[in-house]
Design an enzyme around this catalytic site. Sequence first.
Site, PDB file in Angstrom:
ATOM      1  N   LYS A  13      77.002 -73.749  25.159  1.00 31.30           N
ATOM      2  CA  LYS A  13      77.261 -75.191  25.194  1.00 31.30           C
ATOM      3  C   LYS A  13      78.751 -75.504  25.159  1.00 31.30           C
ATOM      4  O   LYS A  13      79.239 -76.306  25.934  1.00 31.30           O
ATOM      5  CB  LYS A  13      76.599 -75.904  23.989  1.00 31.30           C
ATOM      6  CG  LYS A  13      75.096 -75.832  23.956  1.00 31.30           C
ATOM      7  CD  LYS A  13      74.536 -76.703  22.826  1.00 31.30           C
ATOM      8  CE  LYS A  13      74.949 -76.238  21.445  1.00 31.30           C
ATOM      9  NZ  LYS A  13      74.343 -74.966  21.029  1.00 31.30           N
ATOM     10  N   ARG A  88      70.433 -82.501  16.885  1.00 32.77           N
ATOM     11  CA  ARG A  88      69.871 -81.193  16.575  1.00 32.77           C
ATOM     12  C   ARG A  88      68.537 -81.320  15.862  1.00 32.77           C
ATOM     13  O   ARG A  88      67.917 -80.312  15.529  1.00 32.77           O
ATOM     14  CB  ARG A  88      70.827 -80.473  15.643  1.00 32.77           C
ATOM     15  CG  ARG A  88      71.607 -79.336  16.248  1.00 32.77           C
ATOM     16  CD  ARG A  88      72.500 -78.790  15.152  1.00 32.77           C
ATOM     17  NE  ARG A  88      72.923 -77.459  15.385  1.00 32.77           N
ATOM     18  CZ  ARG A  88      74.050 -77.119  15.994  1.00 32.77           C
ATOM     19  NH1 ARG A  88      74.837 -78.035  16.482  1.00 32.77           N
ATOM     20  NH2 ARG A  88      74.378 -75.858  16.121  1.00 32.77           N
ATOM     21  N   ARG A 122      81.388 -63.011  19.363  1.00 31.07           N
ATOM     22  CA  ARG A 122      82.202 -64.135  19.817  1.00 31.07           C
ATOM     23  C   ARG A 122      83.534 -64.214  19.071  1.00 31.07           C
ATOM     24  O   ARG A 122      83.606 -64.020  17.877  1.00 31.07           O
ATOM     25  CB  ARG A 122      81.418 -65.436  19.584  1.00 31.07           C
ATOM     26  CG  ARG A 122      82.226 -66.699  19.829  1.00 31.07           C
ATOM     27  CD  ARG A 122      81.346 -67.874  20.032  1.00 31.07           C
ATOM     28  NE  ARG A 122      80.731 -68.368  18.807  1.00 31.07           N
ATOM     29  CZ  ARG A 122      79.943 -69.438  18.775  1.00 31.07           C
ATOM     30  NH1 ARG A 122      79.659 -70.098  19.877  1.00 31.07           N
ATOM     31  NH2 ARG A 122      79.424 -69.836  17.645  1.00 31.07           N
ATOM     32  N   ARG A 153      84.460 -66.826  13.852  1.00 34.39           N
ATOM     33  CA  ARG A 153      83.917 -67.866  12.973  1.00 34.39           C
ATOM     34  C   ARG A 153      83.160 -67.231  11.812  1.00 34.39           C
ATOM     35  O   ARG A 153      82.461 -66.252  11.989  1.00 34.39           O
ATOM     36  CB  ARG A 153      82.982 -68.764  13.776  1.00 34.39           C
ATOM     37  CG  ARG A 153      83.664 -70.036  14.261  1.00 34.39           C
ATOM     38  CD  ARG A 153      82.831 -70.775  15.245  1.00 34.39           C
ATOM     39  NE  ARG A 153      81.479 -71.082  14.781  1.00 34.39           N
ATOM     40  CZ  ARG A 153      80.602 -71.814  15.473  1.00 34.39           C
ATOM     41  NH1 ARG A 153      80.951 -72.302  16.637  1.00 34.39           N
ATOM     42  NH2 ARG A 153      79.412 -72.035  14.998  1.00 34.39           N
ATOM     43  N   ARG A 164      70.621 -69.478  11.720  1.00 36.79           N
ATOM     44  CA  ARG A 164      70.893 -70.522  12.721  1.00 36.79           C
ATOM     45  C   ARG A 164      69.839 -70.495  13.831  1.00 36.79           C
ATOM     46  O   ARG A 164      69.417 -71.551  14.318  1.00 36.79           O
ATOM     47  CB  ARG A 164      72.291 -70.339  13.302  1.00 36.79           C
ATOM     48  CG  ARG A 164      73.382 -70.780  12.317  1.00 36.79           C
ATOM     49  CD  ARG A 164      74.723 -70.153  12.612  1.00 36.79           C
ATOM     50  NE  ARG A 164      75.272 -70.529  13.900  1.00 36.79           N
ATOM     51  CZ  ARG A 164      76.222 -69.824  14.530  1.00 36.79           C
ATOM     52  NH1 ARG A 164      76.692 -68.712  14.001  1.00 36.79           N
ATOM     53  NH2 ARG A 164      76.682 -70.248  15.685  1.00 36.79           N
TER      54      ARG A 164
HETATM   55  P1  ADP Z   1      76.493 -73.290  17.284  1.00 36.92           P
HETATM   56  O1  ADP Z   1      75.879 -74.188  18.302  1.00 36.92           O
HETATM   57  O2  ADP Z   1      77.253 -72.162  17.873  1.00 36.92           O
HETATM   58  O3  ADP Z   1      75.547 -72.850  16.207  1.00 36.92           O
HETATM   59  P2  ADP Z   1      78.175 -75.468  16.198  1.00 36.92           P
HETATM   60  O4  ADP Z   1      79.633 -75.266  16.203  1.00 36.92           O
HETATM   61  O5  ADP Z   1      77.592 -76.484  17.102  1.00 36.92           O
HETATM   62  O6  ADP Z   1      77.576 -74.024  16.454  1.00 36.92           O
HETATM   63  O7  ADP Z   1      77.677 -75.798  14.708  1.00 36.92           O
HETATM   64  C1  ADP Z   1      78.009 -75.003  13.611  1.00 36.92           C
HETATM   65  C2  ADP Z   1      77.273 -75.491  12.371  1.00 36.92           C
HETATM   66  O8  ADP Z   1      77.651 -76.858  12.067  1.00 36.92           O
HETATM   67  C3  ADP Z   1      75.746 -75.527  12.476  1.00 36.92           C
HETATM   68  O9  ADP Z   1      75.165 -74.264  12.188  1.00 36.92           O
HETATM   69  C4  ADP Z   1      75.402 -76.599  11.440  1.00 36.92           C
HETATM   70  O10 ADP Z   1      75.454 -76.081  10.122  1.00 36.92           O
HETATM   71  C5  ADP Z   1      76.536 -77.600  11.583  1.00 36.92           C
HETATM   72  N1  ADP Z   1      76.183 -78.664  12.549  1.00 36.92           N
HETATM   73  C6  ADP Z   1      76.716 -78.847  13.780  1.00 36.92           C
HETATM   74  N2  ADP Z   1      76.145 -79.883  14.417  1.00 36.92           N
HETATM   75  C7  ADP Z   1      75.184 -80.366  13.579  1.00 36.92           C
HETATM   76  C8  ADP Z   1      74.225 -81.409  13.652  1.00 36.92           C
HETATM   77  N3  ADP Z   1      74.094 -82.181  14.750  1.00 36.92           N
HETATM   78  N4  ADP Z   1      73.404 -81.611  12.588  1.00 36.92           N
HETATM   79  C9  ADP Z   1      73.504 -80.863  11.492  1.00 36.92           C
HETATM   80  N5  ADP Z   1      74.371 -79.851  11.347  1.00 36.92           N
HETATM   81  C10 ADP Z   1      75.211 -79.593  12.369  1.00 36.92           C
END
Ligand code: ADP
Length: 209
Positions: A13, A88, A122, A153, A164
Amino acid sequence: MNIILLGAPGAGKGTQASRISDTYKLPHISTGDIFRENIKNETPIGLLAKSYIDKGQLVPDEVTCKIVEERIAREDCKNGYMLDGFPRTIAQAEALDKITKIDLVINIDVDFSLLLDRLCGRRVCKDCGESYHISRLNGETNCSRCGGELYQRKDDNPETVQSRLDVYNAQTSPLIEYYTAKGLLFNVGGNTTPEAVFAEVSKKLDSMK
Ligand code: ADP
Ligand code: ZN
């Protein structure tokens, strides 16, 4: 145009989001990036978010929805925006429906067997956010785009990645059906290269202009 990027962690994404944002001049809104910025600056939101993110869990909907609502109300989103990592959960999608109109949901579909390796391998640029995979870096420690330092990360370790992916299956994947029912879903296969995925996505976006 208001776009959502959907896909499991590691689906690509973020990579597609920066390309779409550059090409179509849409602000890229990543809730993950917003949380990481808050964690770096040790804000109250950052402190709260960190306790969830480190465990691979979702930050509570109330907090996340409020951040997105404020962000898309800003001037630069007037002519459209792209959401990456939001919504999400179904509750987040319903909250979003109350405040805006979505034009397209791009779902990047990747085989689950690929995700663990993609995420654990990554490396991310600390300045521009570009993602790389160690297998393609040949020992390079800096970003080829901006020269920034690459880092891993904290949530890209096998244990956190597994939670996750579980969270994605339980809470995020129902969104595919949610947006299919609204006639908004565009599916793109993500097992291939970022270039191939972007070619398909831009064909779709060009056809909507
Ligand atoms: P990825 O898609 O690679 O898991 P992101 O950078 O989008 O990583 O998100 C990292 C973390 O941030 C998620 O695992 C979650 O804990 C939190 N997070 C991100 N977006 C949301 C969301 N829309 N709702 C709740 N938690 C979120
Ligand atoms: Zn960079």
